[in-house]
Enzyme design. Sequence first.
Site, PDB file in Angstrom:
ATOM      1  N   ASP A   1    -102.641  10.509 -24.488  1.00 55.97           N
ATOM      2  CA  ASP A   1    -103.548  10.881 -23.405  1.00 55.97           C
ATOM      3  C   ASP A   1    -104.955  10.909 -24.018  1.00 55.97           C
ATOM      4  O   ASP A   1    -105.112  10.967 -25.242  1.00 55.97           O
ATOM      5  CB  ASP A   1    -103.176  12.240 -22.797  1.00 55.97           C
ATOM      6  CG  ASP A   1    -103.842  12.432 -21.414  1.00 55.97           C
ATOM      7  OD1 ASP A   1    -104.776  11.665 -21.080  1.00 55.97           O
ATOM      8  OD2 ASP A   1    -103.446  13.346 -20.667  1.00 55.97           O
TER       9      ASP A   1
HETATM   10  C1  BGC Z   1    -105.684  12.625 -18.019  1.00 57.32           C
HETATM   11  C2  BGC Z   1    -104.860  11.363 -17.840  1.00 57.32           C
HETATM   12  C3  BGC Z   1    -105.799  10.224 -17.529  1.00 57.32           C
HETATM   13  C4  BGC Z   1    -106.768  10.089 -18.691  1.00 57.32           C
HETATM   14  C5  BGC Z   1    -107.774   8.958 -18.529  1.00 57.32           C
HETATM   15  C6  BGC Z   1    -106.788  12.453 -19.038  1.00 57.32           C
HETATM   16  O1  BGC Z   1    -107.642  13.544 -19.042  1.00 57.32           O
HETATM   17  O2  BGC Z   1    -104.836  13.680 -18.416  1.00 57.32           O
HETATM   18  O3  BGC Z   1    -103.928  11.537 -16.812  1.00 57.32           O
HETATM   19  O4  BGC Z   1    -105.073   9.047 -17.322  1.00 57.32           O
HETATM   20  O5  BGC Z   1    -107.530  11.293 -18.786  1.00 57.32           O
HETATM   21  O6  BGC Z   1    -108.719   9.283 -17.580  1.00 57.32           O
END
Ligand code: BGC
Length: 786
Positions: free
Chosen positions: A232
């Site tokens: 993530d």
């Molecule tokens: C979120 C993800 C997301 C990623 C990219 C993170 O903060 O938890 O779900 O895909 O950011 O934006």
Amino acid sequence: MTKNKIKDLVSRLTLEEKAGLTSGLNNWLTKPVDRLGIPSVRTSDGPHGLRLQESEVNKKLEEITAPAVCFPPACTLACSFDRELIKRMGEEIGKECQAYGVDVILGPGVNMKRSSLCGRNFEYFSEDPLVAGELGSAYVSGVQSQGVATSLKHFFANNQEYRRMDWSSDLDERTMREIYLPAFETIVKKASPATIMASYNKINGIHSTANKQGLTDILREEWGYDNLVISDWGATHDRVAAIKAGCDITMPAEKTDDNIVKAVLNGELLEEELNACVERILQFVFELVENRKGGNFDFEGGHKLAEEVAAGSIVLLKNEEKQLPLNKKAKIAFIGEFAKSPRYQGGGSSHVNSKSVKSAFDAITSLGLSVMYAQGYETDARKASNNPELLTEAIEVAKNADVTVIFAGLPENMETEGVDRSHMRMPEYQNELIRSVCNAVPNTVVIMHHGAPVEMPWVDAPKAILDTYLGGESIGKAVVDVLFGDVNPSGHLAETLPVKLSDNPSYLFYGGENGHVSYSEGIYIGYRYYETKELKPLFPFGHGLSYTDFKYGNLKLSKSEVNSSEGLNVSVDVTNIGKYTGKDVVQLYIAPPKGTIKRPVRELRGFEKIELLSGETKTVIFELNAREFSHWNIVTHSWLIEEGEYTVQIGENAHDIILSEIVKVNAPKLPSGLKYSDLTTIGDFYAHPLGKEFVEANLGYMLFGMVNIGMIPAALIQAIGIKEGDRVNLELINTIAENAGTAQGESGGIAVFLALSINMLVGFVPEETKEKFATLLDEMNWTGSF
Ligand code: BGC
């Protein structure tokens, strides 16, 4: 590209280039290596629509995010229980990605809804792993059929937003396997997602991105996953540990490639470990580049499909006196700001810049129908409070209508990524509006907009309640179609709506302390808890009404007795006995026997959505396999079945079971898991064949010994005529207890005897038997001894 070509390419990369490939070029792109023709691919958020973003600071969302179709988020999709519909939606999103040049869409999110408070519940499907796994698979298959990759997230046990970067989800092995892992497992096995996103949280103290047990032992070695794992955004805190654990790419761009180079040079990281990641990355990148098609996207078609998905997901929670569907000739009043500006998606990284939004007010007027309107409340967080003028106006408007439809729910600022809610209430000014309008006029319908459960203290007041959750950009038309019966509602709740927050099983532990969140409610989440605890929710999991009625009959099992490795086919007939065509969600639950393993009273093991014309009957067939009867056994660390009679149930929802049939499942006896010692109870000892032999052979000594020390009167054993050293079985003990007048009640006589520890008995046996006791314990503790 063939495996050999990939290996050849890897051999031509420098160590620095290989290290570089394991993190992003910027926020969204993977790193290219121009020298060797290695391209970069583009990731983008979603997942209920494309959120293609160029990172430019100081610009409004609409200026930096490409317009796209906003489909309903997962909380809503799940209510459709419709694999085909979700697959089509995935295909459409895949086409949109192709048109915009996006190679990877970051989703779907399939985390379990452990608490109603999680700020991201709207992005997740269900409290039930089967529902999340099946519907998540449909989404992944749909998107990937267009040559676009998905990223299954957030792996795993990511169930709260509070302190999301560093809290540790502390959960036991069985809870992991039965609740928090299976949705991922199903999707990996059924739909082979191109990437899996390792979550922010720690799992039992180790960050997900460095958690080898999750990323390698379970995901790759047990489930056979051989695609890519990405972190993530910002979830990796130790690049070397991440690679060693099985996390291939850290996103977004990172300036720590040197750490990897150093680790290889000093032997901390084997170059083969790094090469394995790089091979997977290259395989992934080249495949996606080959899949690029480009093309134009049909926004209108997408908007129309979003409408179909929303309409197929709306849940009719109640419908007294058949208040719905409405007559188009009736004088209708719409009350509430959401009628004109609907709440249709949540906040955060999944927020889509909708190409076009249609409200219920737009939709009804574009049908040429007139509708009265009162704003009712203000959703702007700065102004929102009880406004007596808006309330008075709403009541006046309602009084002039035949039917009043109140649009209510949670304002946008109450549900967003990064923050949990602190309570489960709707704004009080809305509760008051609903109560007051329902008090003033008889015919009322409430339309709910929310991404997670809310308390409905007014639930008895309106005649009908339609739950749209968050319906995406076409929600307005979908609501109007359902209101008038042009679409028959067929959504069912994919989570329990509890009466109040403190009813929630995780209530005492949620949020955690000192960086740790205990998942002490274990496997009892959602309906597994409410049904086992016999706690009545506001609306149960699986609930959803229709304008027509369905009748179930003819539940048949292919066998009445099966062995643990065999499958079982179940068939049931469903007839539409009402006058409208309608869709039903047929739900199959399994209730386990009362055995030695504690289990929820029932668990969903199959569901099918079917459409029936008025008068039509269809037979639905479920194929159950051994896993459907199993629990995760913590002695053997594997799925096992406990022998016994299982009840196959067909339910209208998790609470209301309509049909049931019993199947006897034969299985080897479970390992007891008990560590036998001198403190084990006589009862537990007796349940083991070797222990039983020991107890029966030596009980006589104990009885005589007890007489000798004056614990029991001699007359008691004289009455049954035994001699010292005779074998004594439990019936004789029972007779003694009866004679002593202590056998009454469940805790009398023999129960007290069985609860004594075995060392009481051992104290009275001959010396040579005492010496053999330790050997007996060893034999009994040999795992798998019976
Ligand atoms: C979120 C993800 C997301 C990623 C990219 C993170 O903060 O938890 O779900 O895909 O950011 O934006």
